[in-house]
Motif scaffolding. Structure first.
Motif, PDB file in Angstrom:
ATOM      1  N   GLU A 163      20.260  59.795  45.748  1.00 14.27           N
ATOM      2  CA  GLU A 163      20.158  60.597  44.543  1.00 14.27           C
ATOM      3  C   GLU A 163      21.519  61.415  44.598  1.00 14.27           C
ATOM      4  O   GLU A 163      21.303  62.711  44.384  1.00 14.27           O
ATOM      5  N   PRO A 204      15.168  54.767  35.829  1.00 14.87           N
ATOM      6  CA  PRO A 204      16.094  55.943  36.332  1.00 14.87           C
ATOM      7  C   PRO A 204      15.260  56.788  37.230  1.00 14.87           C
ATOM      8  O   PRO A 204      14.948  58.109  36.826  1.00 14.87           O
ATOM      9  N   SER A 205      14.737  56.469  38.299  1.00 11.19           N
ATOM     10  CA  SER A 205      13.795  57.106  39.306  1.00 11.19           C
ATOM     11  C   SER A 205      14.034  56.841  40.702  1.00 11.19           C
ATOM     12  O   SER A 205      14.360  55.586  40.762  1.00 11.19           O
ATOM     13  N   VAL A 206      13.567  57.552  41.469  1.00 11.19           N
ATOM     14  CA  VAL A 206      13.353  56.987  42.908  1.00 11.19           C
ATOM     15  C   VAL A 206      12.077  56.041  43.053  1.00 11.19           C
ATOM     16  O   VAL A 206      11.208  56.234  42.125  1.00 11.19           O
ATOM     17  N   GLU A 245      25.251  66.588  38.169  1.00  8.25           N
ATOM     18  CA  GLU A 245      25.138  65.544  37.151  1.00  8.25           C
ATOM     19  C   GLU A 245      25.061  66.264  35.438  1.00  8.25           C
ATOM     20  O   GLU A 245      25.523  65.698  34.655  1.00  8.25           O
ATOM     21  N   ALA A 295      13.829  62.314  36.353  1.00  6.80           N
ATOM     22  CA  ALA A 295      14.603  62.968  35.706  1.00  6.80           C
ATOM     23  C   ALA A 295      15.134  62.191  34.656  1.00  6.80           C
ATOM     24  O   ALA A 295      15.331  61.086  34.436  1.00  6.80           O
ATOM     25  N   ASN A 296      15.070  62.764  33.145  1.00  9.64           N
ATOM     26  CA  ASN A 296      15.516  62.151  31.848  1.00  9.64           C
ATOM     27  C   ASN A 296      14.525  61.377  31.499  1.00  9.64           C
ATOM     28  O   ASN A 296      14.618  60.510  30.431  1.00  9.64           O
ATOM     29  N   ASN A 314      15.077  51.221  41.367  1.00 13.79           N
ATOM     30  CA  ASN A 314      16.087  52.401  40.828  1.00 13.79           C
ATOM     31  C   ASN A 314      17.044  51.773  40.112  1.00 13.79           C
ATOM     32  O   ASN A 314      17.815  50.703  40.413  1.00 13.79           O
ATOM     33  N   ASP A 315      17.574  52.415  38.862  1.00 14.58           N
ATOM     34  CA  ASP A 315      18.601  51.657  37.994  1.00 14.58           C
ATOM     35  C   ASP A 315      20.033  51.679  38.548  1.00 14.58           C
ATOM     36  O   ASP A 315      20.652  50.747  38.518  1.00 14.58           O
ATOM     37  N   ALA A 316      20.421  52.798  39.447  1.00 12.93           N
ATOM     38  CA  ALA A 316      21.746  52.818  40.270  1.00 12.93           C
ATOM     39  C   ALA A 316      21.439  51.728  41.119  1.00 12.93           C
ATOM     40  O   ALA A 316      22.670  51.024  41.623  1.00 12.93           O
ATOM     41  N   GLY A 348      22.593  60.497  33.217  1.00 15.54           N
ATOM     42  CA  GLY A 348      22.601  61.335  34.303  1.00 15.54           C
ATOM     43  C   GLY A 348      23.800  60.462  35.279  1.00 15.54           C
ATOM     44  O   GLY A 348      24.566  59.727  34.448  1.00 15.54           O
ATOM     45  N   ILE A 349      23.834  60.822  36.475  1.00 14.55           N
ATOM     46  CA  ILE A 349      24.722  60.201  37.336  1.00 14.55           C
ATOM     47  C   ILE A 349      23.837  59.540  38.235  1.00 14.55           C
ATOM     48  O   ILE A 349      23.017  60.178  38.994  1.00 14.55           O
ATOM     49  N   GLY A 350      23.962  57.964  38.326  1.00 11.69           N
ATOM     50  CA  GLY A 350      23.109  57.346  39.314  1.00 11.69           C
ATOM     51  C   GLY A 350      24.024  56.875  40.393  1.00 11.69           C
ATOM     52  O   GLY A 350      25.463  56.780  40.209  1.00 11.69           O
ATOM     53  N   HIS A 401      22.623  64.336  41.901  1.00  7.91           N
ATOM     54  CA  HIS A 401      22.011  65.677  42.042  1.00  7.91           C
ATOM     55  C   HIS A 401      22.757  66.664  42.812  1.00  7.91           C
ATOM     56  O   HIS A 401      21.915  67.540  43.289  1.00  7.91           O
ATOM     57  N   THR A 430      26.945  55.528  38.452  1.00  4.53           N
ATOM     58  CA  THR A 430      26.803  54.948  37.186  1.00  4.53           C
ATOM     59  C   THR A 430      27.003  56.249  36.328  1.00  4.53           C
ATOM     60  O   THR A 430      26.241  57.240  36.669  1.00  4.53           O
TER      61      THR A 430
HETATM   62  C1  BGC Z   1      18.096  59.982  38.442  1.00  3.08           C
HETATM   63  C2  BGC Z   1      18.436  58.700  39.240  1.00  3.08           C
HETATM   64  C3  BGC Z   1      19.001  57.627  38.044  1.00  3.08           C
HETATM   65  C4  BGC Z   1      20.185  58.386  37.361  1.00  3.08           C
HETATM   66  C5  BGC Z   1      20.725  57.151  36.408  1.00  3.08           C
HETATM   67  C6  BGC Z   1      19.671  60.355  37.794  1.00  3.08           C
HETATM   68  O1  BGC Z   1      19.115  61.535  36.938  1.00  3.08           O
HETATM   69  O2  BGC Z   1      17.632  60.876  39.262  1.00  3.08           O
HETATM   70  O3  BGC Z   1      17.236  58.114  39.706  1.00  3.08           O
HETATM   71  O4  BGC Z   1      19.354  56.527  39.070  1.00  3.08           O
HETATM   72  O5  BGC Z   1      19.911  59.570  36.789  1.00  3.08           O
HETATM   73  O6  BGC Z   1      19.887  56.992  35.589  1.00  3.08           O
END
Ligand code: BGC
Length: 251
Positions: A154, A69-71, A166, A81-82, A108-110, A138-140, A157, A134
């Protein structure tokens, strides 16, 4: 040429992984799951990854794709984030390659979930712009244009009503605030209408664990753009990550 790779999906609470046939988009092993170590630090996670890969039969020497879950730019995690702030600016490809002694590609996961939909799911052969979202902690978001990923969007956000949206519309907000599907759908309406106004997409896809209950909230949304549940539910990240690893590995 081998068409197998390992896909791993790192989340705030669990780390899941499996052996994948990247041509068919199918899991070739069971899905192994470990708890994310406390604090979600890079070294703690690297150790857990080794334990997880050791469980996967036939994983020797195969490339590993990891979504997170990151850039992620050129294997470097740029945000957190998270997850633990120690990830910011870390060369995750390098760290994991050193620890796991094999080729590793992090994304990145999304983006991984979006790739899985583009290759094997609801975005397959869709022309134009697909916005994958997703809904989880968070919202991906992932942007797919004519089947190609435009990485690191992203859009979870987006600032709406003066807040990082999110925090209002992720599934975790529904849980935290005890919202009914109707109450949550009002926030989703605002979120997807904003995305629609900004991007004029051709299709929205909704993933994340809650997407299996899509019948309880997707019909409540009024949008010009078609909105459908993801086809690769629990395994989307694993499939997309394995695909990414294979795509970037020369046999
Ligand atoms: C993060 C994203 C991630 C998403 C889902 C967001 O808070 O900034 O990088 O894809 O959560 O995990």
């Amino acid at each position: 040429m081998s068409r197998r790779a390992i896909g791993i999906d790192i989340g705030g609470t669990g780390i899941k992984g499996a052996l994948v046939d990247v041509k068919k988009g199918k899991l070739l092993s069971e899905r192994f799951r470990f708890e994310t170590p406390k604090g979600g630090t890079p070294h703690g996670i690297a150790e857990t990854l080794q334990d997880l890969i050791d469980q996967i039969p036939g994983s020797d020497g195969l490339p590993v794709g990891i979504c997170f879950p990151s850039v992620v730019k050129n294997g470097v995690t740029m945000s957190a984030a998270n997850v633990s702030k120690q990830w910011i600016g870390l060369d995750a490809d390098h760290l994991f390659e050193k620890e796991l002694k094999r080729t590793v590609h992090v994304l990145n996961d999304a983006d991984a979930a979006g790739l899985a939909e583009a290759k094997y799911g609801a975005a397959k052969n869709v022309k134009g712009l697909v916005v994958m979202t997703t809904l989880g902690t968070g919202i991906g978001t992932a942007l797919i244009h004519n089947g190609k990923l435009i990485p690191n969007a992203e859009l979870g956000h987006l600032q709406i009503d003066g807040v990082d949206y999110e925090s209002k519309a992720a599934y975790s907000a529904k849980e935290r605030e005890g919202l009914t599907f109707n109450q949550w759908a009002k926030r989703l309406q605002k979120y997807y209408s904003t995305l629609e106004a900004l991007l004029s997409p051709d299709l929205f896809i909704v993933g994340g664990g809650i997407s299996k209950e899509h019948e309880s909230f997707l019909p409540l949304l009024k949008l010009k753009t078609a909105i459908v549940p993801a086809e690769n539910r629990n395994s989307a990240g694993i499939l997309g990550a394995a695909y990414w690893a294979k795509k970037h590995t020369v046999d």
